[in-house]
Design an enzyme around this catalytic site. Structure first.
Site, short mmCIF file in Angstrom:
data_model
loop_
_atom_site.label_atom_id
_atom_site.label_comp_id
_atom_site.label_asym_id
_atom_site.label_seq_id
_atom_site.Cartn_x
_atom_site.Cartn_y
_atom_site.Cartn_z
CD GLU A 441 18.60 -36.01 -21.46
OE1 GLU A 441 19.49 -35.61 -20.62
OE2 GLU A 441 18.32 -35.33 -22.66
N GLY A 442 22.32 -39.62 -20.93
CA GLY A 442 23.18 -40.64 -20.06
C GLY A 442 22.76 -41.83 -19.92
#
Ligand SMILES: Cc1cc2nc3c(=O)[nH]c(=O)nc-3n(C[C@H](O)[C@H](O)[C@H](O)COP(=O)(O)OP(=O)(O)OC[C@H]3O[C@@H](n4cnc5c(N)ncnc54)[C@H](O)[C@@H]3O)c2cc1C
Length: 593
Positions: A441-442
């Site tokens: 998610e980053g």
């Protein structure tokens, strides 16, 4: 054997005592969430998590998922049955839109349930977690027809959802996406390309899987501005909702990985698969961000959830394991040694976990409440503030809670000594499982850049200045409360440091972007520390008012004071480090490493 008991009392404290959810009954869905209903849902959710999901946590870790030659994927024993129960009990419907068959209850309540499910079995909870993210993205960006076609079945969990961003050559830099989408005469597209590391890309839990896929339409501009979003079902869905033929999307392989073995991490091959555009051409990132924001809060929650279950087992172990005598003389005279909980250094690990977890839980739920305000409040000013906070705080929740969640799991393992490193007790699984939360998610580094590069400056710094003003108001209103003084002083000091760091960034980050990059992670931690100091001050205020009625409140105050005296001082180190600027990091030539 390890255990998990949902921290229902702590959740009730936040909902009823600190946030007083009953005061929000003007918001849609809140009037149905009476204290009784909330308590009942928390109790039932806790039971399901500890009785149905937790026993499968080790099974999932040991068995993992298996891909068969026909590209189907088997999840660990017990997962399909538990998933069926999860859906039948309506857990995924809690906060979903009633128009899609949901119960429309507050998102904050669903957040607590997600925490429980994730503590009990993170790999399992990822399947419905990602489905919720995909559902939200479709609700935000899809056409009415797409919403009707996929919404109700995704809301109920009958069908799952996935997010397909990553490709071999691109993880962080999605502008490099190569998956191609070719328009067809009937308005659909044919998608061709390979996605990797797709969570839940294939599984045996649901009848259909709705993939949300980022791809580039033929002739689209280069880079991030040429990316579009598509919905690609595993099985085609007819106008009547019936499942049709199999689409040309399949799982090409499963990843061997460090943790979350019960969650299938798939290579997904798109071989001319039929998909439909979601939203506008080349604007796919905008809709995908809805999903990513939802997912990022969920990932922060995963950090907290693993810290909680690891901490519970560490506390048990500390009370049971006998080693050495207390520094101040024997405590368990009838035993050959004292339980290790008498040792201050063991206490340090336990208290670090406890003070982080309780502050982080309040922070996550408080942020989720702003999500509810954003979507449900009739007050435009309040909506604006809630939207600003969600944008500003999402990277902090994601990265700070996972960085510290990993530390808590590590502390819990360390507290177990050699027992922690060996697998029988199960503690090492939490360290392996939580590790991914800092990456997907980053990565946390990218969250920090998002915070300093985008979120701080948005609307002339409106969000961060509102946050500072809110803290100042709280300090002003409580400065005369002598009992609260230690919390107010701590908060005042941390907020001054965060403000100092913010000013430094504004003055030095624009003139040299490397200064902003170099300061970003320390700034995010300074932000997280300050946010938790604010959460602790609010909780301490309520605990002081209620103290004497229940030892719970005295413990809360002890834990809060620990936070202020033993964790919050880290703020000074982060401020000093962020102010060095980029030079110490960038001075060495790349080939001198
Ligand atoms: C178990 C698992 C499940 C996953 N599930 C999904 C999924 O369901 N769907 C999906 O699409 N993807 C998924 N991913 C992919 C995941 O989101 C990526 O791994 C992640 O975004 C990082 O990309 P990367 O691995 O290519 O790292 P890279 O982008 O190659 O980054 C490598 C390192 O460089 C740093 N870095 C890169 N660019 C910069 C920069 N500009 N500034 C500073 N530092 C930088 C990063 O922080 C990182 O430390 C999953 C991955 C795993 C391992």
């Amino acid at each position: 054997m390890p255990r998990y008991d949902a921290p229902v009392r702590d959740m009730q404290f936040i909902f009823h005592d600190v946030l007083s959810l009953q005061n929000y009954s003007n918001l849609e869905g809140f009037s149905e969430a009476t204290p009784d209903i909330i308590d009942q849902i928390l109790e039932e959710g806790g039971k399901f998590a500890s009785q149905a999901l937790f026993p499968l946590n080790k099974v999932g870790d040991e068995q993992g998922c298996v891909r068969h030659d026909d590209a189907s994927v088997k999840t660990p024993d017990g997962f399909p049955d538990a998933y069926r129960q999860f859906s039948e009990n309506g857990w995924s419907l809690l906060a979903k839109d009633p128009e899609m068959g949901g119960q429309g209850l507050p998102q904050i309540l669903s957040t607590a349930i997600s925490e429980m499910m994730s503590s009990a079995n993170m790999a399992f909870a990822m399947y419905p977690g990602l489905t919720s993210g995909a559902y939200e993205a479709l609700m935000a960006g899809g056409s009415d027809a797409q919403k009707q076609k996929y919404g109700p079945k995704m809301a109920s969990g009958e069908w799952a959802g996935t997010m397909n961003l990553t490709e071999p050559q691109c993880g962080t830099d999605l502008g490099l996406i190569k998956t191609k989408a070719v328009p067809q005469e009937d308005g659909s597209y044919k998608l061709t390309g390979q996605k990797i590391w797709i969570s839940g890309g294939e599984q045996d839990l649901t009848d259909n899987i709705i993939h949300l896929v980022l791809a580039r339409i033929e002739g689209a501009p280069e880079g991030i501005k040429g990316i579009s979003l598509f919905v690609v079902p595993k099985y085609m869905v007819g106008e009547d909702g019936a499942l049709g033929e199999r689409n040309a999307v399949s799982c090409g392989g499963l990843e061997e990985k460090m943790g979350i073995h019960g969650n299938a991490t798939c290579v997904m091959n798109y071989d001319g698969a039929t998909g439909w555009l979601v939203g506008e051409e080349h604007k796919g990132m905008r809709t995908m961000f809805v999903m990513m924001n939802e997912a990022r809060l969920g990932v922060g929650l995963q950090g907290l959830s693993q810290a909680e279950v690891a901490y519970q087992n560490a506390a048990d172990f500390a009370r049971e394991r006998l080693q050495s005598r207390s520094l101040t003389g024997p405590k368990a005279q009838d035993k050959p040694a004292d339980p290790i909980i008498v040792h201050p250094d063991v206490r340090r690990m336990l208290m670090d976990c406890k003070a982080f977890i309780e502050g982080a839980r309040m922070f996550t739920y408080w942020t989720a409440l702003h999500g509810d305000l954003l979507h449900r409040s009739p007050d435009e000013k309040l909506k604006e503030k809630a939207g600003d906070y969600m944008a500003l705080l999402t990277p902090v929740v994601k990265a700070y809670l996972t960085d510290r969640g990993l530390k808590a799991c590590n502390d819990a393992l360390q507290l177990h000594g050699g027992t922690g490193f060996t697998s029988e007790q199960g503690i090492e699984q939490y360290v392996r499982d939580v590790r991914i939360t800092l990456i997907y998610e980053g990565t946390n580094g990218i969250q920090a850049l998002d915070l300093v590069g985008r979120k701080l400056a948005a609307n002339g710094g409106r969000a961060v200045f509102t946050f500072f003003a809110e803290i100042d108001d709280f300090i002003g209103a409580n400065e005369d409360n002598e009992d609260l003084a230690v919390f107010i002083e701590g908060l005042k000091d941390a907020k001054a440091k965060l403000q100092d760091g913010t000013t430094w960034l504004m003055q030095n980050g624009m003139s040299d972007f490397n200064n902003a990059g170099a300061a970003s992670t320390d700034y995010l931690h300074l932000f997280g520390l300050t946010a938790l100091a604010y959460m602790w001050a609010q909780m301490a205020k309520v605990a002081l008012e209620k103290r004497g009625s229940d030892p719970f409140y005295d413990d809360k105050l002890v834990t809060g004071r620990y936070y202020v005296s033993r964790i919050l001082p880290e703020a000074g180190a982060h401020l000093a480090k962020l102010k060095t600027g980029a030079e110490p990091l960038m001075a060495l030539e790349a080939d001198h490493f």
